[in-house]
Design a protein around this motif. Sequence first.
Motif, PDB file in Angstrom:
ATOM      1  N   MET A   2      57.391  74.638 -11.210  1.00 60.49           N
ATOM      2  CA  MET A   2      57.609  73.471 -10.354  1.00 60.49           C
ATOM      3  C   MET A   2      58.365  72.403 -11.143  1.00 60.49           C
ATOM      4  O   MET A   2      57.974  72.032 -12.245  1.00 60.49           O
ATOM      5  N   ARG A   3      59.442  71.925 -10.575  1.00 61.34           N
ATOM      6  CA  ARG A   3      60.215  70.866 -11.226  1.00 61.34           C
ATOM      7  C   ARG A   3      59.479  69.541 -11.081  1.00 61.34           C
ATOM      8  O   ARG A   3      58.964  69.224 -10.028  1.00 61.34           O
ATOM      9  N   ARG A   4      59.451  68.782 -12.147  1.00 61.28           N
ATOM     10  CA  ARG A   4      58.824  67.460 -12.116  1.00 61.28           C
ATOM     11  C   ARG A   4      59.694  66.442 -11.399  1.00 61.28           C
ATOM     12  O   ARG A   4      59.195  65.561 -10.716  1.00 61.28           O
ATOM     13  N   VAL A   5      60.984  66.540 -11.628  1.00 65.15           N
ATOM     14  CA  VAL A   5      61.936  65.561 -11.113  1.00 65.15           C
ATOM     15  C   VAL A   5      63.059  66.312 -10.407  1.00 65.15           C
ATOM     16  O   VAL A   5      63.679  67.194 -10.987  1.00 65.15           O
ATOM     17  N   MET A   6      63.293  65.941  -9.167  1.00 63.33           N
ATOM     18  CA  MET A   6      64.365  66.557  -8.390  1.00 63.33           C
ATOM     19  C   MET A   6      65.682  65.816  -8.669  1.00 63.33           C
ATOM     20  O   MET A   6      65.679  64.657  -9.096  1.00 63.33           O
ATOM     21  N   VAL A   7      66.791  66.475  -8.391  1.00 60.03           N
ATOM     22  CA  VAL A   7      68.094  65.836  -8.552  1.00 60.03           C
ATOM     23  C   VAL A   7      68.178  64.610  -7.634  1.00 60.03           C
ATOM     24  O   VAL A   7      68.719  63.571  -8.018  1.00 60.03           O
ATOM     25  N   MET A   8      67.590  64.711  -6.455  1.00 61.67           N
ATOM     26  CA  MET A   8      67.586  63.582  -5.522  1.00 61.67           C
ATOM     27  C   MET A   8      66.850  62.381  -6.121  1.00 61.67           C
ATOM     28  O   MET A   8      67.274  61.242  -5.921  1.00 61.67           O
ATOM     29  N   ASP A   9      65.764  62.623  -6.851  1.00 57.28           N
ATOM     30  CA  ASP A   9      65.038  61.531  -7.513  1.00 57.28           C
ATOM     31  C   ASP A   9      65.945  60.803  -8.496  1.00 57.28           C
ATOM     32  O   ASP A   9      65.926  59.568  -8.585  1.00 57.28           O
TER      33      ASP A   9
ATOM     34  N   ASP B 185      73.392  82.156 -17.626  1.00 60.06           N
ATOM     35  CA  ASP B 185      71.938  82.237 -17.804  1.00 60.06           C
ATOM     36  C   ASP B 185      71.359  80.961 -18.432  1.00 60.06           C
ATOM     37  O   ASP B 185      70.616  80.999 -19.405  1.00 60.06           O
ATOM     38  N   VAL B 186      71.749  79.833 -17.847  1.00 57.96           N
ATOM     39  CA  VAL B 186      71.278  78.518 -18.277  1.00 57.96           C
ATOM     40  C   VAL B 186      70.458  77.931 -17.135  1.00 57.96           C
ATOM     41  O   VAL B 186      70.749  78.184 -15.965  1.00 57.96           O
ATOM     42  N   ASN B 187      69.462  77.147 -17.454  1.00 58.95           N
ATOM     43  CA  ASN B 187      68.608  76.527 -16.452  1.00 58.95           C
ATOM     44  C   ASN B 187      69.462  75.673 -15.500  1.00 58.95           C
ATOM     45  O   ASN B 187      70.048  74.675 -15.920  1.00 58.95           O
ATOM     46  N   PRO B 188      69.542  76.043 -14.219  1.00 60.19           N
ATOM     47  CA  PRO B 188      70.401  75.309 -13.287  1.00 60.19           C
ATOM     48  C   PRO B 188      69.908  73.887 -13.014  1.00 60.19           C
ATOM     49  O   PRO B 188      70.702  73.014 -12.668  1.00 60.19           O
ATOM     50  N   ASP B 189      68.617  73.649 -13.163  1.00 58.27           N
ATOM     51  CA  ASP B 189      68.074  72.309 -12.969  1.00 58.27           C
ATOM     52  C   ASP B 189      68.616  71.358 -14.040  1.00 58.27           C
ATOM     53  O   ASP B 189      69.070  70.255 -13.737  1.00 58.27           O
ATOM     54  N   LEU B 190      68.592  71.796 -15.286  1.00 58.33           N
ATOM     55  CA  LEU B 190      69.123  70.966 -16.370  1.00 58.33           C
ATOM     56  C   LEU B 190      70.628  70.768 -16.205  1.00 58.33           C
ATOM     57  O   LEU B 190      71.146  69.666 -16.428  1.00 58.33           O
ATOM     58  N   ALA B 191      71.311  71.826 -15.799  1.00 57.36           N
ATOM     59  CA  ALA B 191      72.760  71.737 -15.602  1.00 57.36           C
ATOM     60  C   ALA B 191      73.103  70.738 -14.498  1.00 57.36           C
ATOM     61  O   ALA B 191      74.020  69.928 -14.654  1.00 57.36           O
TER      62      ALA B 191
ATOM     63  N   ASP C 290      69.816  70.371  -4.631  1.00 60.97           N
ATOM     64  CA  ASP C 290      68.391  70.559  -4.934  1.00 60.97           C
ATOM     65  C   ASP C 290      67.869  71.859  -4.325  1.00 60.97           C
ATOM     66  O   ASP C 290      67.124  72.600  -4.968  1.00 60.97           O
ATOM     67  N   GLN C 291      68.260  72.159  -3.092  1.00 59.02           N
ATOM     68  CA  GLN C 291      67.826  73.403  -2.439  1.00 59.02           C
ATOM     69  C   GLN C 291      68.336  74.620  -3.209  1.00 59.02           C
ATOM     70  O   GLN C 291      67.606  75.592  -3.399  1.00 59.02           O
ATOM     71  N   GLU C 292      69.577  74.562  -3.638  1.00 57.92           N
ATOM     72  CA  GLU C 292      70.162  75.669  -4.399  1.00 57.92           C
ATOM     73  C   GLU C 292      69.439  75.874  -5.732  1.00 57.92           C
ATOM     74  O   GLU C 292      69.127  76.993  -6.118  1.00 57.92           O
ATOM     75  N   VAL C 293      69.162  74.786  -6.421  1.00 60.59           N
ATOM     76  CA  VAL C 293      68.452  74.874  -7.698  1.00 60.59           C
ATOM     77  C   VAL C 293      67.057  75.460  -7.473  1.00 60.59           C
ATOM     78  O   VAL C 293      66.615  76.338  -8.216  1.00 60.59           O
TER      79      VAL C 293
END
Length: 176
Positions: A1-8, A42-48, A162-165
């Motif tokens: 579970m992500r703590r912080v969304m891109v929208m945040d 193969d990199v974390n898309p959330d961080l990217a 965010d949905q894609e991530v």
Amino acid sequence: MRRVMVMDVFTHPIAQKYLNRSGVSHAISVAEYAVQLAIKHDVNPDLAAKAGLLHDIGHYEWYTNGKWDYEQYVKNDIHAIKGAERAHKLLIRLGEDRQYAKEIALAILLHTDSYLPENSIKKSSLQQIIRLADEMDEEPFGKHHYRKINREDAMKKIAKLDQEVERLIREYRKTV
């Protein structure tokens, strides 16, 4: 579970202040390119996504006599240093995992080498992705910073990102 969304991140007043200065359309495009590249490498898309969105929040407006001075910008720019600091502080404030906040900040710090004496630093995959994503969206004389996007379209793009991530992270978890 992500703590912080891109929208945040996107809707936070500090991010809004600096994204509006450096170009919201450019920031979103770089975030989108960064997620595409993250999948391939193969990199974390959330961080990217977060690093791509925030990569230029350290921009200073270089004006001479009320006009944008591209030459002064090129000569004196250290936006990546200031941006890394701002992004790190913002992400920690939002509750991001501290290690992730550091990785994102370092990717922002190293997305350009314009302020470094030479290009001799070995970069992580995330750092390389953010640099490449930024280059993919560049226009001559910094014009990519002045493309416009209305708020509604920007919010839709961030929600889609965010949905894609989320989808990518769920798929990844199924494989491990």
